[in-house]
Design an enzyme around this catalytic site. Sequence first.
Site, PDB file in Angstrom:
ATOM      1  N   GLY A  65       1.011  -0.972   0.248  1.00 19.05           N
ATOM      2  CA  GLY A  65       0.020   0.016   0.172  1.00 19.05           C
ATOM      3  C   GLY A  65       0.625   1.157  -0.042  1.00 19.05           C
TER       4      GLY A  65
ATOM      5  N   GLN B 237       3.318   9.687   1.068  1.00 20.75           N
ATOM      6  CA  GLN B 237       4.450   9.072   1.211  1.00 20.75           C
ATOM      7  C   GLN B 237       5.346   9.389   0.071  1.00 20.75           C
ATOM      8  OE1 GLN B 237       2.652   4.914   2.295  1.00 20.75           O
ATOM      9  NE2 GLN B 237       4.681   4.979   3.203  1.00 20.75           N
TER      10      GLN B 237
ATOM     11  N   CYS C 175       6.305  -0.150   7.470  1.00 14.55           N
ATOM     12  CA  CYS C 175       5.742   0.944   6.862  1.00 14.55           C
ATOM     13  C   CYS C 175       6.783   1.460   5.712  1.00 14.55           C
ATOM     14  CB  CYS C 175       5.463   2.279   7.582  1.00 14.55           C
ATOM     15  SG  CYS C 175       4.838   3.489   6.728  1.00 14.55           S
ATOM     16  N   LEU C 176       6.968   1.565   4.690  1.00  8.88           N
ATOM     17  CA  LEU C 176       7.536   2.251   3.647  1.00  8.88           C
ATOM     18  C   LEU C 176       8.243   3.538   4.005  1.00  8.88           C
ATOM     19  CD1 LEU C 176       6.383   1.361   0.147  1.00  8.88           C
ATOM     20  CD2 LEU C 176       7.723   0.123   1.640  1.00  8.88           C
TER      21      LEU C 176
ATOM     22  N   HIS D 219      -4.011   1.331   7.798  1.00 11.03           N
ATOM     23  CA  HIS D 219      -2.869   1.902   7.796  1.00 11.03           C
ATOM     24  C   HIS D 219      -2.649   3.175   6.731  1.00 11.03           C
ATOM     25  CE1 HIS D 219       1.807   1.536   8.155  1.00 11.03           C
ATOM     26  NE2 HIS D 219       1.729   1.820   6.715  1.00 11.03           N
ATOM     27  N   GLU D 220      -3.026   2.834   5.588  1.00 14.71           N
ATOM     28  CA  GLU D 220      -3.069   3.775   4.387  1.00 14.71           C
ATOM     29  C   GLU D 220      -4.155   5.021   5.000  1.00 14.71           C
ATOM     30  OE1 GLU D 220      -0.588   3.779   2.620  1.00 14.71           O
ATOM     31  OE2 GLU D 220      -0.097   1.543   3.089  1.00 14.71           O
TER      32      GLU D 220
ATOM     33  N   HIS E 242      -2.499   7.137   7.288  1.00  9.84           N
ATOM     34  CA  HIS E 242      -1.354   8.210   6.839  1.00  9.84           C
ATOM     35  C   HIS E 242      -2.013   9.282   5.966  1.00  9.84           C
ATOM     36  CE1 HIS E 242       2.565   6.476   6.270  1.00  9.84           C
ATOM     37  NE2 HIS E 242       1.949   5.081   5.720  1.00  9.84           N
TER      38      HIS E 242
END
Length: 190
Positions: free
Chosen positions: A58, A63, A109-110, A151-152, A155
């Site tokens: 995702g 991000q 997480c990226l 999670h997304e 963000h």
Amino acid sequence: MTVIGEEPDTSRGSVRPITVVGNPVLHRPCETVSEFGAELSALIDDMFVTMYGADGVGLAANQIGVAQRVFVYDCPDDDGVRHVGVVVNPVLDELDPARRTLDESAEGCLSVPGAYADLARPDYAVVRGQDKDGQDVVVEGTGFFARCLQHETDHLNGYLYIDRLSKRDRKDALRQMAELTPRYEVQPND
């Protein structure tokens, strides 16, 4: 493997550097998307290509430094079904307490490269929003995919998963991140 959604055309789009914890764009709510057109489609193409390049499941627009309410995903659920898509202006449904079963699993997480920590989240999630053309969508997920949807959406509301951890676990995640070199290009914080 069953796929729900449409796989993106990865011949379009460019890989962009990923913003990391500490970058202001990750720590404030994103703006509502009001224009659906070529610019949004190009952003979504870049997001998919960037997510795949970083081996993510995702990716939220902030991000890659864009403060707009949009995320993409290509994520399996716990039954092995692959979910692929985009949600613009997502809103997470408030779950009925009877439907809230917490799953405490490792999350990464990226934007916090290399770090993982156990975090309890509901094992079911419903996100309502729009597709890239502005049509209403409802995306429902269980297990790992439910975690991805939450999670997304977090963000886009200005939160990273480490913001939900205890001080000690957050410090440990940041230590893990500091000890590793990301496998993908990141946007350094000034």
